[in-house]
Design an enzyme around this catalytic site. Structure first.
Site, PDB file in Angstrom:
ATOM      1  CB  SER A 122      -0.881  -0.019   1.258  1.00 16.67           C
ATOM      2  OG  SER A 122      -1.465   1.226   1.515  1.00 16.67           O
ATOM      3  CE1 TYR A 146      -3.568  -2.650   5.320  1.00 19.53           C
ATOM      4  CE2 TYR A 146      -3.056  -0.555   4.262  1.00 19.53           C
ATOM      5  CZ  TYR A 146      -3.464  -1.877   4.174  1.00 19.53           C
ATOM      6  OH  TYR A 146      -3.753  -2.422   2.945  1.00 19.53           O
ATOM      7  CE  LYS A 150      -1.139  -4.693   3.310  1.00 19.14           C
ATOM      8  NZ  LYS A 150      -1.313  -6.037   2.668  1.00 19.14           N
TER       9      LYS A 150
END
Length: 323
Positions: A122, A146, A150
């Site tokens: 991402s 997040y 990632k």
């Protein structure tokens, strides 16, 4: 031989499965397979005798090793706790996003057959001061849980590839817009909502400033690029397996202008500016444009303009035909 898709019951995973089935035997470079295994908490909605659904916890090494074996030609790792959900539940996000990724990589290593491994990353891996156009070589400085998970996953896939345990490909996906269906837990969920809901005659809130730059991809382009990621030969990618995938750089204001051109002024009037600091802190830390020249040279594709993306959604999902 089989291809495994974690998150195969989800919006993106189910579409990847359909695209793989449609291209079986015709897509140059895809590893040979005669079955697809969807690994998720829910059954895969794709009804095809070649598709099997397996429910389980990807962070459980024992479960994952039952799924990944010597007959595994490729793995798509799409399952994740998304950005908003990761901020809300740190422990769950660590278990799924980090422990689950490592469990899959370890199972692939144990299988000993070096399967192709497509990991969806991402733009949330970036944060802090950034150039206007972000190169693949820019150091990651995530500003969210997040994004941090990632970024760790990217490094793991690269190192497992360096060691010859998997043939990895890390795809940094743009924000997918326009997604049909209900909003999800991603902080960027509004990027679909401010188009999807107004086209259905439903009001929508815009939680970020209109000059916020977004890096976007239609579902169709995202799925085509994920299929291509499995098909492209690993040696062409090179030792660094992380790719910035093509996208569109548009501001939120430009997105709403596209909504008005495609859906009419009435649709645009349904979007209300409603700043949300929690979402702004995450989304406004992300870059809005990337250098995708390496991905383009490898055959990855992008959308032409956001008007076309809105029309694609309108024609496929909404049934709206207003000018």
């Amino acid at each position: 031989m089989k291809i495994i898709v974690t998150g195969g019951a989800g919006f993106l995973g189910s579409r990847v499965i359909r695209a793989l089935l449609a291209g079986a035997g015709r897509q140059d470079g895809l590893p040979g397979f005669d079955a697809i295994v969807s690994v998720d908490l829910s059954p895969c909605p794709v009804e095809d005798p070649r598709v099997a659904s397996v429910a389980g916890d990807i962070a459980d090494p024992g479960f994952v090793r039952q799924v990944v074996g010597a007959d595994t030609a490729g793995i798509y790792h799409l399952a994740a706790v998304l950005s908003g959900g990761s901020e809300a539940d740190f422990d769950l996000a660590m278990r799924v996003n980090l422990d689950g990724t490592r469990a899959l990589l370890e199972a692939a290593r144990a299988a000993g057959t070096v399967p192709r491994f497509v990991f969806t990353s991402s733009l949330a891996v970036f944060g802090g001061p950034m150039p206007k156009v972000v190169p693949e070589s820019l150091a990651t400085m995530p500003a969210s849980t997040y994004g941090a998970q990632k970024a760790i996953g990217e490094l793991l896939v690269n190192d497992y590839s360096r060691k010859g345990f998997v043939d990895g490909r890390v795809c940094r996906l743009p924000t997918i817009s326009v997604r049909p269906g209900r909003p999800n837990s991603a902080a960027s969920s509004f990027a679909s909502g401010i188009i999807r809901e107004p086209l259905a005659g439903i009001p929508a809130d815009c939680p970020v400033p209109l000059d916020t730059r977004m890096w976007l991809s239609s579902p169709g382009a995202a799925v085509a690029n994920l299929v291509h990621a499995m098909a492209v030969e690993g040696g062409r990618i090179g030792p660094w397996r992380t790719l910035n995938l093509p996208g569109l750089c548009v501001t939120v204001g430009e997105m709403l202008a596209s909504l008005e051109r495609v859906g009419g002024s009435g649709a645009r009037a349904l979007v209300r500016e409603a700043p949300d600091r929690r979402i702004m802190d995450i989304v406004c830390s992300w870059p809005g444009a990337f250098d995708t020249s390496r991905a383009a040279a490898l055959g990855f594709v992008g959308d032409s303009d956001f008007d076309s993306v809105v029309r694609q959604y309108r024609d496929e999902f909404s049934g709206v035909r207003t000018a």
